[in-house]
Design an enzyme around this catalytic site. Structure first.
Site, short mmCIF file in Angstrom:
data_model
loop_
_atom_site.label_atom_id
_atom_site.label_comp_id
_atom_site.label_asym_id
_atom_site.label_seq_id
_atom_site.Cartn_x
_atom_site.Cartn_y
_atom_site.Cartn_z
N ARG A 137 -1.82 -9.86 13.23
CA ARG A 137 -2.02 -8.54 12.61
C ARG A 137 -3.00 -8.62 11.46
O ARG A 137 -3.85 -7.74 11.29
CB ARG A 137 -0.68 -8.00 12.06
CG ARG A 137 0.25 -7.44 13.13
CD ARG A 137 1.66 -7.28 12.59
NE ARG A 137 1.78 -6.23 11.58
CZ ARG A 137 2.80 -6.12 10.73
NH1 ARG A 137 3.78 -7.01 10.75
NH2 ARG A 137 2.85 -5.15 9.86
N ARG B 48 -11.57 3.82 9.18
CA ARG B 48 -11.50 2.43 9.61
C ARG B 48 -12.88 1.90 9.98
O ARG B 48 -13.48 1.17 9.21
CB ARG B 48 -10.49 2.24 10.76
CG ARG B 48 -9.08 1.97 10.30
CD ARG B 48 -8.92 0.65 9.53
NE ARG B 48 -7.56 0.43 9.13
CZ ARG B 48 -7.05 0.77 7.96
NH1 ARG B 48 -7.81 1.33 7.04
NH2 ARG B 48 -5.79 0.53 7.68
N ARG C 161 10.69 -11.09 6.04
CA ARG C 161 11.39 -9.80 6.04
C ARG C 161 12.52 -9.76 7.06
O ARG C 161 12.38 -10.27 8.18
CB ARG C 161 10.42 -8.66 6.39
CG ARG C 161 9.54 -8.25 5.27
CD ARG C 161 9.21 -6.80 5.31
NE ARG C 161 8.76 -6.32 6.60
CZ ARG C 161 8.17 -5.16 6.78
NH1 ARG C 161 7.94 -4.39 5.73
NH2 ARG C 161 7.80 -4.77 7.96
N ARG D 108 12.29 -8.63 12.95
CA ARG D 108 11.53 -7.85 13.94
C ARG D 108 10.39 -8.66 14.53
O ARG D 108 9.77 -9.47 13.83
CB ARG D 108 10.94 -6.59 13.27
CG ARG D 108 11.97 -5.62 12.73
CD ARG D 108 11.29 -4.34 12.33
NE ARG D 108 9.99 -4.63 11.70
CZ ARG D 108 9.06 -3.72 11.44
NH1 ARG D 108 9.29 -2.46 11.73
NH2 ARG D 108 7.93 -4.06 10.88
N LYS E 23 0.82 -1.21 0.00
CA LYS E 23 0.00 0.00 0.00
C LYS E 23 0.86 1.27 0.00
O LYS E 23 0.57 2.21 -0.74
CB LYS E 23 -0.92 -0.03 1.23
CG LYS E 23 -1.89 1.12 1.32
CD LYS E 23 -3.03 0.78 2.28
CE LYS E 23 -2.53 0.59 3.72
NZ LYS E 23 -2.42 1.86 4.44
#
Ligand code: ZN
Length: 218
Positions: A171, A88, A127, A160, A13
């Site tokens: 998430r 949201r 990642r 992370r 995004k």
């Protein structure tokens, strides 16, 4: 071009937002950035938002809506805008519609970048980020020349906590729970533009541009 951009973590995004604001010369209005800005500038709404954020609570809709409305009244947003991170909950979307209508405006489209959750999990959990310079790598798609070491600064690459598989799944679940009603709301109002985010950055971008052009000038 009055746009809302939606997409789960890992859908690309941010990258698409950067390209869209350049193409259409519109400001990128990210509510996260704006809240931080309002707090820094000590605006009245910023002070209210800070009170909730310091207490670890969600900033109430009316405060967020107030901050977005203030931002949309600024001169650089009169010719269009790209909203990111807002709305949201559906009540925020209704408030936005009402605000725009009162100002003789309307949304052009709501772009939703869709990606299969399994692909997002692979993208995010693979990642690795340089602990020194912040450069981003991926165990499959963007490997460092020397494993675990940053190509740019020789810093150590970190996995992370946010990118651990269980956290990623969580998430994504939170995101889809929050945004499903919003997507439904925009589907019903005919504004929703679904884009397949599983292709390359340039292909996804071309699809968005083409769909938007069709919409503005069919
Ligand atoms: Zn580095």
């Amino acid at each position: 071009m009055n746009l809302v951009l939606l997409g789960p973590p890992g859908a690309g995004k941010g990258t698409q937002a950067e390209k869209l604001i350049k193409e259409f010369q519109i400001p990128h209005i990210s509510t996260g950035d704006m809240l931080r800005e309002a707090i820094k500038n000590r605006t009245e709404l910023g002070a209210q938002a800070e009170k909730y954020m310091t207490a670890g609570e969600l900033v109430p809709d009316e405060v967020v809506i107030g901050i977005v409305a203030e931002r949309l009244m600024q001169s650089d947003a009169t010719g269009g805008f790209l909203l990111d991170g807002f709305p949201r909950p559906v009540p925020q979307a209704r408030a936005l519609d009402q605000f725009l209508q009162e100002n003789g405006k309307a949304l052009t489209a709501v772009v939703n970048i869709e990606v299969d959750p399994q692909i997002l999990i692979a993208r995010l959990s693979g990642r690795r980020v340089c602990g020194t310079c912040g450069a981003v790598y991926h165990v499959e798609t963007k490997q460092a020349k020397e494993p675990g070491i940053c190509d740019l600064c020789q810093g150590e690459l970190i996995h992370r906590a946010d990118d651990h598989e269980e956290t990623v799944k969580n998430r994504l679940a939170v995101y889809s729970e929050q945004t499903e009603p919003l997507i439904q709301y925009y589907r019903e109002s005919g504004l929703l533009l679904q884009v397949n985010g599983e292709k390359s950055i340039d292909e996804v971008y071309r699809e968005i541009i083409q769909e938007l052009r069709n919409r503005v000038d069919p």
